[in-house]
Design a protein around this motif. Sequence first.
Motif, PDB file in Angstrom:
ATOM      1  N   THR A 113      -0.555  -2.921   8.155  1.00  0.00           N
ATOM      2  CA  THR A 113      -1.556  -2.622   7.131  1.00  0.00           C
ATOM      3  C   THR A 113      -2.946  -2.844   7.712  1.00  0.00           C
ATOM      4  O   THR A 113      -3.217  -3.886   8.297  1.00  0.00           O
ATOM      5  CB  THR A 113      -1.351  -3.521   5.896  1.00  0.00           C
ATOM      6  N   GLY A 129      -6.133   7.456   3.767  1.00  0.00           N
ATOM      7  CA  GLY A 129      -6.939   7.677   2.574  1.00  0.00           C
ATOM      8  C   GLY A 129      -8.175   8.453   3.000  1.00  0.00           C
ATOM      9  O   GLY A 129      -8.375   8.723   4.176  1.00  0.00           O
ATOM     10  N   ARG A 148       0.832  -1.207   0.000  1.00  0.00           N
ATOM     11  CA  ARG A 148       0.000   0.000   0.000  1.00  0.00           C
ATOM     12  C   ARG A 148       0.870   1.261   0.000  1.00  0.00           C
ATOM     13  O   ARG A 148       0.440   2.305  -0.469  1.00  0.00           O
ATOM     14  CB  ARG A 148      -0.927  -0.017   1.231  1.00  0.00           C
ATOM     15  N   LEU A 149       2.091   1.182   0.538  1.00  0.00           N
ATOM     16  CA  LEU A 149       2.999   2.328   0.521  1.00  0.00           C
ATOM     17  C   LEU A 149       3.821   2.360  -0.766  1.00  0.00           C
ATOM     18  O   LEU A 149       4.145   3.421  -1.278  1.00  0.00           O
ATOM     19  CB  LEU A 149       3.937   2.290   1.727  1.00  0.00           C
ATOM     20  N   ASN A 173       2.907   0.957  -3.856  1.00  0.00           N
ATOM     21  CA  ASN A 173       2.050   1.177  -5.025  1.00  0.00           C
ATOM     22  C   ASN A 173       0.936   2.150  -4.651  1.00  0.00           C
ATOM     23  O   ASN A 173      -0.069   1.744  -4.113  1.00  0.00           O
ATOM     24  CB  ASN A 173       1.435  -0.152  -5.491  1.00  0.00           C
ATOM     25  N   ASP A 174       1.136   3.407  -4.982  1.00  0.00           N
ATOM     26  CA  ASP A 174       0.149   4.415  -4.603  1.00  0.00           C
ATOM     27  C   ASP A 174      -0.883   4.598  -5.711  1.00  0.00           C
ATOM     28  O   ASP A 174      -0.935   5.627  -6.371  1.00  0.00           O
ATOM     29  CB  ASP A 174       0.844   5.730  -4.278  1.00  0.00           C
ATOM     30  N   ASP A 178      -5.063   3.036  -7.061  1.00  0.00           N
ATOM     31  CA  ASP A 178      -6.250   2.223  -6.814  1.00  0.00           C
ATOM     32  C   ASP A 178      -6.673   1.601  -8.134  1.00  0.00           C
ATOM     33  O   ASP A 178      -6.433   2.172  -9.200  1.00  0.00           O
ATOM     34  CB  ASP A 178      -7.396   3.082  -6.265  1.00  0.00           C
ATOM     35  N   GLU A 200      -6.832  -3.413   7.100  1.00  0.00           N
ATOM     36  CA  GLU A 200      -7.719  -3.882   6.037  1.00  0.00           C
ATOM     37  C   GLU A 200      -9.155  -3.393   6.207  1.00  0.00           C
ATOM     38  O   GLU A 200      -9.778  -2.967   5.266  1.00  0.00           O
ATOM     39  CB  GLU A 200      -7.708  -5.421   5.973  1.00  0.00           C
ATOM     40  N   LYS A 229      -0.003   6.023   6.378  1.00  0.00           N
ATOM     41  CA  LYS A 229      -0.737   6.388   5.162  1.00  0.00           C
ATOM     42  C   LYS A 229      -2.228   6.466   5.457  1.00  0.00           C
ATOM     43  O   LYS A 229      -2.797   5.554   6.037  1.00  0.00           O
ATOM     44  CB  LYS A 229      -0.490   5.369   4.051  1.00  0.00           C
ATOM     45  N   GLU A 251      -4.723   3.569   6.423  1.00  0.00           N
ATOM     46  CA  GLU A 251      -4.472   2.408   5.570  1.00  0.00           C
ATOM     47  C   GLU A 251      -3.233   1.645   6.026  1.00  0.00           C
ATOM     48  O   GLU A 251      -3.227   0.425   6.005  1.00  0.00           O
ATOM     49  CB  GLU A 251      -4.330   2.856   4.106  1.00  0.00           C
ATOM     50  N   VAL A 252      -2.190   2.384   6.397  1.00  0.00           N
ATOM     51  CA  VAL A 252      -0.969   1.760   6.936  1.00  0.00           C
ATOM     52  C   VAL A 252      -0.524   2.581   8.143  1.00  0.00           C
ATOM     53  O   VAL A 252      -0.366   3.800   8.043  1.00  0.00           O
ATOM     54  CB  VAL A 252       0.175   1.720   5.892  1.00  0.00           C
TER      55      VAL A 252
END
Length: 151
Positions: A71, A107, A6-7, A9-10, A12, A73, A105, A55-56
């Motif tokens: 992470t 969102g 998740r960090l 690959n930024d 969606d 979920e 991180k 998110e993280v």
Amino acid sequence: GGLPLRLKNDFDVRFKPRDSCKTLKMRELRACYVGALVQLDCMVVRTSQVKPRVEVVTYHCEVCQAEIFHTVEGERFTPLKECPGQKCKDNKQAGKLRQNTRTSKFGKYQEIRVTEMSEHVPVGGVPRSMKVVLSGDIARSVLPGDAITLT
């Protein structure tokens, strides 16, 4: 562990139905559509404020100096109590973790309520509605009164 995806690959991923996909009325939604990609015509009746969602979560261990990534979920998360790092395990220590908000991180998400289109409601019927969660860049993209096709 390393850096969570998740960090790294930024981005969606969004799925768009084929043009041949039939747009359903809310009343046509049945159990057979569970797990399938469907489109619904509906009307936005309510929108919440846009809120942050973790998110993280990044932690720093004060004992072994390790950086720990957790992470998240679901909608809720339980903070880690002790360091899962290898040094703390080898020394049989419960390392004290400090949460690092700056490197965590977040969102954004927004809850909206949609109802079926008035022309789809039978005479004397009560309009059906459902809660929908918008996340990322599609949060804040609709307003109450908007007629939308939901995927």
